[in-house]
Write an enzyme that holds these catalytic residues in place. Structure first.
Site, short mmCIF file in Angstrom:
data_model
loop_
_atom_site.label_atom_id
_atom_site.label_comp_id
_atom_site.label_asym_id
_atom_site.label_seq_id
_atom_site.Cartn_x
_atom_site.Cartn_y
_atom_site.Cartn_z
CB ALA A 1 -0.58 -0.23 1.41
N GLY B 1 1.19 3.63 -1.93
CA GLY B 1 0.74 4.74 -2.11
C GLY B 1 1.23 6.14 -3.10
CG ASN C 1 2.81 3.72 -13.72
OD1 ASN C 1 2.45 4.42 -12.79
ND2 ASN C 1 2.07 2.52 -14.21
CG ASN D 1 -1.63 3.23 -12.10
OD1 ASN D 1 -2.49 2.26 -12.12
ND2 ASN D 1 -0.89 3.25 -11.24
CB CYS E 1 -3.16 3.05 -8.17
SG CYS E 1 -2.24 2.77 -7.15
CB ILE F 1 -3.46 -8.11 -13.63
CG1 ILE F 1 -3.11 -9.07 -12.64
CG2 ILE F 1 -5.04 -8.30 -14.18
CD1 ILE F 1 -3.83 -9.83 -11.82
CG ASN F 2 -1.93 -2.13 -9.88
OD1 ASN F 2 -1.19 -1.97 -8.89
ND2 ASN F 2 -1.88 -0.28 -11.06
CB THR F 3 -1.75 -5.19 -6.75
OG1 THR F 3 -2.06 -3.52 -6.40
CG2 THR F 3 -0.24 -4.98 -7.13
N GLY G 1 7.93 -8.16 -12.05
CA GLY G 1 7.51 -7.05 -10.56
C GLY G 1 8.41 -7.80 -9.32
C1 LIG Z 1 5.76 -2.18 -4.46
C2 LIG Z 1 4.47 -2.29 -5.17
C3 LIG Z 1 4.55 -1.35 -5.99
C4 LIG Z 1 4.21 -1.04 -7.12
N1 LIG Z 1 4.00 0.02 -7.74
C5 LIG Z 1 3.16 0.26 -8.92
C6 LIG Z 1 2.87 1.67 -9.26
O1 LIG Z 1 3.07 2.65 -9.40
N2 LIG Z 1 2.03 2.19 -10.70
C7 LIG Z 1 1.87 1.09 -11.01
O2 LIG Z 1 1.01 1.41 -12.21
N3 LIG Z 1 1.99 -0.26 -10.73
C8 LIG Z 1 2.66 -0.68 -8.95
N4 LIG Z 1 2.25 -1.88 -8.78
C9 LIG Z 1 1.88 -2.82 -9.58
C10 LIG Z 1 2.69 -3.86 -10.06
O3 LIG Z 1 3.35 -2.82 -11.43
C11 LIG Z 1 2.30 -5.51 -10.97
O4 LIG Z 1 1.12 -4.27 -11.20
C12 LIG Z 1 1.77 -5.78 -9.41
O5 LIG Z 1 2.62 -5.66 -8.80
C13 LIG Z 1 1.70 -7.58 -10.40
O6 LIG Z 1 2.81 -8.04 -10.92
P1 LIG Z 1 3.41 -8.57 -9.87
O7 LIG Z 1 3.29 -10.11 -9.04
O8 LIG Z 1 4.36 -9.35 -11.07
O9 LIG Z 1 4.61 -7.98 -9.24
C14 LIG Z 1 3.46 -1.64 -7.53
C15 LIG Z 1 3.77 -3.56 -6.62
C16 LIG Z 1 4.33 -3.50 -5.88
C17 LIG Z 1 4.77 -4.87 -5.53
#
Ligand SMILES: Cc1cc2nc3c(=O)[nH]c(=O)nc-3n(C[C@H](O)[C@H](O)[C@H](O)COP(=O)(O)O)c2cc1C
Length: 303
Positions: free
Chosen positions: A70, A72, A99, A127, A130, A191-193, A265
């Site tokens: 988180a 943020g 991004n 993005n 988020c 996907i994003n999270t 990621g």
């Molecule tokens: C610590 C952390 C920070 C992240 N910050 C961003 C962000 O600033 N912008 C964004 O679009 N996604 C962000 N993400 C999401 C990742 O870019 C990615 O979409 C997501 O983690 C899924 O891929 P993964 O399972 O390989 O990590 C973040 C993920 C993590 C773990």
């Protein structure tokens, strides 16, 4: 010699492997571990118009087979990026993608206009997904009208490659993908999270200061692959896949499901060299299967 080159709209990538936003800062943090010019692309940390502190600690938690964050969108804002970071990273021999995040459509537009002027930034990743900010962020990505409105406004001021990053926290990600394609997105990334939560049984308190956070890592991979496959079948623009990719086999699975490129990621927190291991692993897979061009893998799923 196998051909690893792929095209995302106007971007010719030397290979389909990129790093995911928020997980390797501006690249400098992982530059000691491998030659960044080996990457197909590097997506830098989420950037906003103004400085953002991010959320209070604790804002990271480990869960079985995934992590919750988180953060943020902590960053120093676009002026700092342009003045201090861009000059340091602009000559990296890989595609640098920024991004982009906003709380309002006006913020997305103002930020995008600034980035449109930077010669060495050939693409942005918008993005709209988020889950860790109170205003904006995912709110734009979970309904077709709001996703359309932000992409339409940004498309008017951004002339280079526009990638839109989608949220998995929706009923139909394919519908959102079609909606943003209709407004001129050149590619979608997903996907994003996923929205998740962890509880401490001893204290009976949430682990994260924000109570909920974004889940990433191997736990989300089957959901991400399903969504890549659904979106690949719904749109004509290239799909960039991510979510729990830890090795070359994971990356190839995403490409078979329809991803033209992939992002790494959470895996970087375990071993920052995983992207180069994935590039080498894709090469070996192609040699073993006598595949000439990596494009032959994309969407080759046999149902
Ligand atoms: C610590 C952390 C920070 C992240 N910050 C961003 C962000 O600033 N912008 C964004 O679009 N996604 C962000 N993400 C999401 C990742 O870019 C990615 O979409 C997501 O983690 C899924 O891929 P993964 O399972 O390989 O990590 C973040 C993920 C993590 C773990």
């Amino acid at each position: 010699m196998v051909d690893l080159g792929i095209k995302i709209h106007n971007l010719d990538l030397k290979n389909p492997v990129m790093t995911a936003s928020g997980t390797c800062g501006f690249g400098e943090e992982i530059a000691d571990f491998f030659d960044l010019s080996r990457l197909g692309g590097l997506v830098v940390k989420g950037t906003t118009l103004k400085h953002r502190e991010g959320n209070a600690y604790p804002r990271m938690a480990e869960t079985p087979s995934g992590m919750l964050n988180a953060v943020g969108l902590q960053n120093k804002g676009v002026d700092n990026f342009i003045a201090n970071i861009y000059p340091r990273i602009k000559d990296m021999d890989t595609h640098l993608i920024v991004n982009v995040n906003g709380s309002t459509i006006e913020e997305y537009v103002a930020l995008t206009e600034r980035l449109n002027e930077l010669d060495k930034i050939p693409a942005i990743e918008l993005n709209i997904s988020c889950p860790n900010v109170k205003e904006g962020g995912m709110a734009f990505g979970i309904s077709c009208p709001s996703a359309e409105a932000v992409v339409k406004a940004v498309r008017k001021v951004y002339s280079k490659t526009l990638i839109v990053k989608l949220s998995p926290n929706v009923t139909s990600i394919a519908e959102i993908a079609k909606a943003v394609e209709g407004q001129g997105a050149d590619s979608v990334s997903l996907i994003n999270t996923l929205l998740g939560m962890a509880v401490n049984a001893e204290t009976r308190k949430p682990v994260l200061s924000t109570i909920t956070g974004g889940l990433s890592g191997p736990a989300v991979k089957p959901i991400a692959i399903r969504m890549v496959w659904q979106v690949y079948n719904a749109v004509k623009i290239p799909v960039i896949g991510m979510g729990g990719i830890m090795n070359a086999t994971d990356a190839i699975e995403f490409m078979i499901a329809g991803a033209s490129a992939i992002q790494v990621g959470t895996a970087l927190f375990i071993d920052p060299t995983i992207p180069v291991q994935i590039i080498d692993g894709i090469t070996q897979y192609m040699e073993r299967h006598k595949i000439q061009s990596v494009n032959e893998i994309i969407g080759s799923l046999q149902c």
